[in-house]
Design an enzyme around this catalytic site. Structure first.
Site, PDB file in Angstrom:
ATOM      1  N   SER A  75       7.414   4.210  -0.774  1.00 32.82           N
ATOM      2  CA  SER A  75       6.343   4.649   0.138  1.00 32.82           C
ATOM      3  C   SER A  75       6.928   5.374   1.345  1.00 32.82           C
ATOM      4  O   SER A  75       6.301   6.260   1.919  1.00 32.82           O
ATOM      5  CB  SER A  75       5.539   3.443   0.623  1.00 32.82           C
ATOM      6  OG  SER A  75       5.041   2.730  -0.475  1.00 32.82           O
ATOM      7  N   GLY A  87       0.818  -1.216   0.000  1.00 37.33           N
ATOM      8  CA  GLY A  87       0.000   0.000   0.000  1.00 37.33           C
ATOM      9  C   GLY A  87       0.848   1.261   0.000  1.00 37.33           C
ATOM     10  O   GLY A  87       2.033   1.224  -0.322  1.00 37.33           O
ATOM     11  N   HIS A 125       2.450   4.607  -4.979  1.00 40.24           N
ATOM     12  CA  HIS A 125       3.033   5.736  -5.710  1.00 40.24           C
ATOM     13  C   HIS A 125       3.187   5.317  -7.171  1.00 40.24           C
ATOM     14  O   HIS A 125       2.788   4.203  -7.557  1.00 40.24           O
ATOM     15  CB  HIS A 125       4.371   6.149  -5.083  1.00 40.24           C
ATOM     16  CG  HIS A 125       5.314   4.999  -4.872  1.00 40.24           C
ATOM     17  ND1 HIS A 125       5.894   4.303  -5.919  1.00 40.24           N
ATOM     18  CD2 HIS A 125       5.763   4.396  -3.746  1.00 40.24           C
ATOM     19  CE1 HIS A 125       6.660   3.347  -5.442  1.00 40.24           C
ATOM     20  NE2 HIS A 125       6.589   3.363  -4.121  1.00 40.24           N
ATOM     21  N   MET A 178      11.390   6.152  -6.216  1.00 38.59           N
ATOM     22  CA  MET A 178      10.124   6.302  -5.492  1.00 38.59           C
ATOM     23  C   MET A 178       9.983   5.183  -4.478  1.00 38.59           C
ATOM     24  O   MET A 178      10.313   4.030  -4.758  1.00 38.59           O
ATOM     25  CB  MET A 178       8.958   6.276  -6.466  1.00 38.59           C
ATOM     26  CG  MET A 178       8.921   7.540  -7.275  1.00 38.59           C
ATOM     27  SD  MET A 178       7.338   7.748  -8.063  1.00 38.59           S
ATOM     28  CE  MET A 178       7.696   9.253  -8.980  1.00 38.59           C
ATOM     29  N   ASP A 238      13.537  -2.780  -5.339  1.00 33.92           N
ATOM     30  CA  ASP A 238      13.888  -3.760  -4.304  1.00 33.92           C
ATOM     31  C   ASP A 238      14.640  -4.892  -5.007  1.00 33.92           C
ATOM     32  O   ASP A 238      14.109  -5.992  -5.210  1.00 33.92           O
ATOM     33  CB  ASP A 238      12.633  -4.267  -3.600  1.00 33.92           C
ATOM     34  CG  ASP A 238      11.939  -3.143  -2.844  1.00 33.92           C
ATOM     35  OD1 ASP A 238      12.571  -2.555  -1.965  1.00 33.92           O
ATOM     36  OD2 ASP A 238      10.785  -2.822  -3.169  1.00 33.92           O
ATOM     37  N   GLY A 279       9.019  -4.367  -8.616  1.00 33.57           N
ATOM     38  CA  GLY A 279       9.871  -3.264  -9.077  1.00 33.57           C
ATOM     39  C   GLY A 279      11.346  -3.574  -8.820  1.00 33.57           C
ATOM     40  O   GLY A 279      11.694  -4.156  -7.789  1.00 33.57           O
ATOM     41  N   GLN A 280      12.194  -3.131  -9.742  1.00 36.42           N
ATOM     42  CA  GLN A 280      13.644  -3.324  -9.610  1.00 36.42           C
ATOM     43  C   GLN A 280      14.213  -2.585  -8.391  1.00 36.42           C
ATOM     44  O   GLN A 280      15.269  -2.930  -7.885  1.00 36.42           O
ATOM     45  CB  GLN A 280      14.336  -2.851 -10.905  1.00 36.42           C
ATOM     46  CG  GLN A 280      15.861  -2.945 -10.904  1.00 36.42           C
ATOM     47  CD  GLN A 280      16.360  -4.363 -10.682  1.00 36.42           C
ATOM     48  OE1 GLN A 280      15.773  -5.314 -11.195  1.00 36.42           O
ATOM     49  NE2 GLN A 280      17.415  -4.516  -9.899  1.00 36.42           N
ATOM     50  N   HIS A 310       4.464   1.761  -8.026  1.00 34.05           N
ATOM     51  CA  HIS A 310       3.452   0.694  -7.987  1.00 34.05           C
ATOM     52  C   HIS A 310       2.531   0.794  -9.205  1.00 34.05           C
ATOM     53  O   HIS A 310       2.166  -0.216  -9.806  1.00 34.05           O
ATOM     54  CB  HIS A 310       2.559   0.843  -6.746  1.00 34.05           C
ATOM     55  CG  HIS A 310       3.273   0.686  -5.436  1.00 34.05           C
ATOM     56  ND1 HIS A 310       3.435   1.717  -4.554  1.00 34.05           N
ATOM     57  CD2 HIS A 310       3.844  -0.402  -4.863  1.00 34.05           C
ATOM     58  CE1 HIS A 310       4.063   1.289  -3.475  1.00 34.05           C
ATOM     59  NE2 HIS A 310       4.337   0.006  -3.631  1.00 34.05           N
TER      60      HIS A 310
HETATM   61  O1  PAF Z   1       7.773  -4.922  -1.944  1.00 32.58           O
HETATM   62  C1  PAF Z   1       6.847  -4.985  -1.115  1.00 32.58           C
HETATM   63  O2  PAF Z   1       6.008  -4.073  -1.020  1.00 32.58           O
HETATM   64  C2  PAF Z   1       6.748  -6.175  -0.181  1.00 32.58           C
HETATM   65  O3  PAF Z   1       8.004  -6.618   0.197  1.00 32.58           O
HETATM   66  C3  PAF Z   1       5.909  -7.326  -0.755  1.00 32.58           C
HETATM   67  C4  PAF Z   1       6.533  -7.910  -2.005  1.00 32.58           C
HETATM   68  C5  PAF Z   1       4.507  -6.818  -1.086  1.00 32.58           C
HETATM   69  C6  PAF Z   1       5.793  -8.448   0.286  1.00 32.58           C
HETATM   70  O4  PAF Z   1       5.210  -7.995   1.457  1.00 32.58           O
END
Ligand code: PAF
Length: 278
Positions: free
Chosen positions: A183, A28, A31, A181, A147, A144-145, A34
């Site tokens: 959260s 959640g 941005h 970006m 992470d 997303g890359q 996402h």
């Molecule tokens: O990247 C995230 O927002 C979280 O690590 C995920 C993949 C939703 C797992 O909780």
């Protein structure tokens, strides 16, 4: 758009939906990063499902689980506008009912980089992603890359457990000054927000050195670290890494495809970012 909080109802809704079905797992506070995943899922699939769940098991003790930004109404409005079909919003007891005791361990890649700084983090990520995959049973899932290590962990999870789910990784979406970006960025004050641009500037400095022909990974790491240390508000640099994109082991020579990444502490948050050397 249908919003579902029970996993049985979500499973039923997904089974009854037309295929291909894509899942965008999120925590959640959505941005544009996402939304780029949702838009791509929309153009690739018949059904788009998004999960919103701030997963407690991927936060360590003293980390920001309670402070993590949450704004469900704003998220639902954005998802509606971006053509989402199904939103899964379970509570913690729905995902981890009493007696829950099975964990997913993806091996040594979970202990490097972010895993070294946040022990148990990827056990929590891999477990919740496996559960979401089990409930939704998507054809594809989008990440997303930004992470970077998480994408490696999730790809491995899907492959090692023969889940038959295609993991799609899309580029990091950045602010105009290069800040990835996230959260958590909303928790920065204006001064910290300015300083945060140093993270991408530092990665770009490392990339420039590499592009100009320097393949010694330690020199690339030094160039990044120097740029980070020039920004006084960046209190601690957790790591600067040039790693293999598969094993995440540190490299001596920075070859094409390697992941250049860093994690720093800035005010109330920890910032991570990476670039693929290509
Ligand atoms: O990247 C995230 O927002 C979280 O690590 C995920 C993949 C939703 C797992 O909780």
């Amino acid at each position: 758009m249908r919003v579902v909080s029970s996993k049985d109802e979500m499973r039923r809704a997904c089974r009854e939906s037309s295929r291909p079905l894509s899942l965008v797992p999120t925590m959640g506070a959505l941005h544009d990063g996402h939304l780029s995943l949702v838009d791509r899922a929309r153009s690739d699939s018949s059904t788009v499902a998004v999960s919103i769940f701030v997963n407690p098991t991927q936060f360590g003790e003293g980390e920001d689980f309670t402070e993590y930004p949450r704004d469900l109404d704003a998220d639902l409005e954005l998802l509606q506008r971006h053509g989402t079909d199904l939103v899964f919003v379970p509570d913690v007891a729905e995902v981890y009912p009493p007696g829950f005791d099975t964990w997913v361990d993806v091996g040594p890649i979970a202990d490097r980089l972010e895993g070294a700084a946040r022990p148990g983090h990827f056990r929590g990520v891999a477990t919740v992603v496996a559960k979401l995959f089990g409930i939704v049973q998507p054809d594809r899932a989008y990440f997303g890359q930004k992470d970077g290590q998480q994408t490696v962990v999730v790809r491995k999870l899907a492959r090692d457990l023969d889940m038959g789910i295609e993991v799609v990784v899309l580029p990091t979406v950045r602010e105009s000054d290069g800040l990835a970006m996230s959260s958590r960025n909303v928790r920065l004050n204006p001064e910290q927000r300015n300083a945060a641009a140093a993270v991408y500037r530092a990665l770009a400095a490392g990339m420039n050195l590499w592009s100009s022909g320097e393949a010694d990974a330690s020199k690339v790491r030094d160039a990044v670290r120097q740029e980070l240390e020039a920004e006084p508000l960046l209190e601690v640099v957790d790591y600067v890494s040039v790693a293999s994109p598969d094993s995440l082991e540190e490299l001596d020579r920075a070859g094409r495809g390697a992941m250049l990444s860093t994690a720093v502490h800035l005010g109330p948050i920890r910032l991570i970012d990476n670039v693929i050397m290509e």
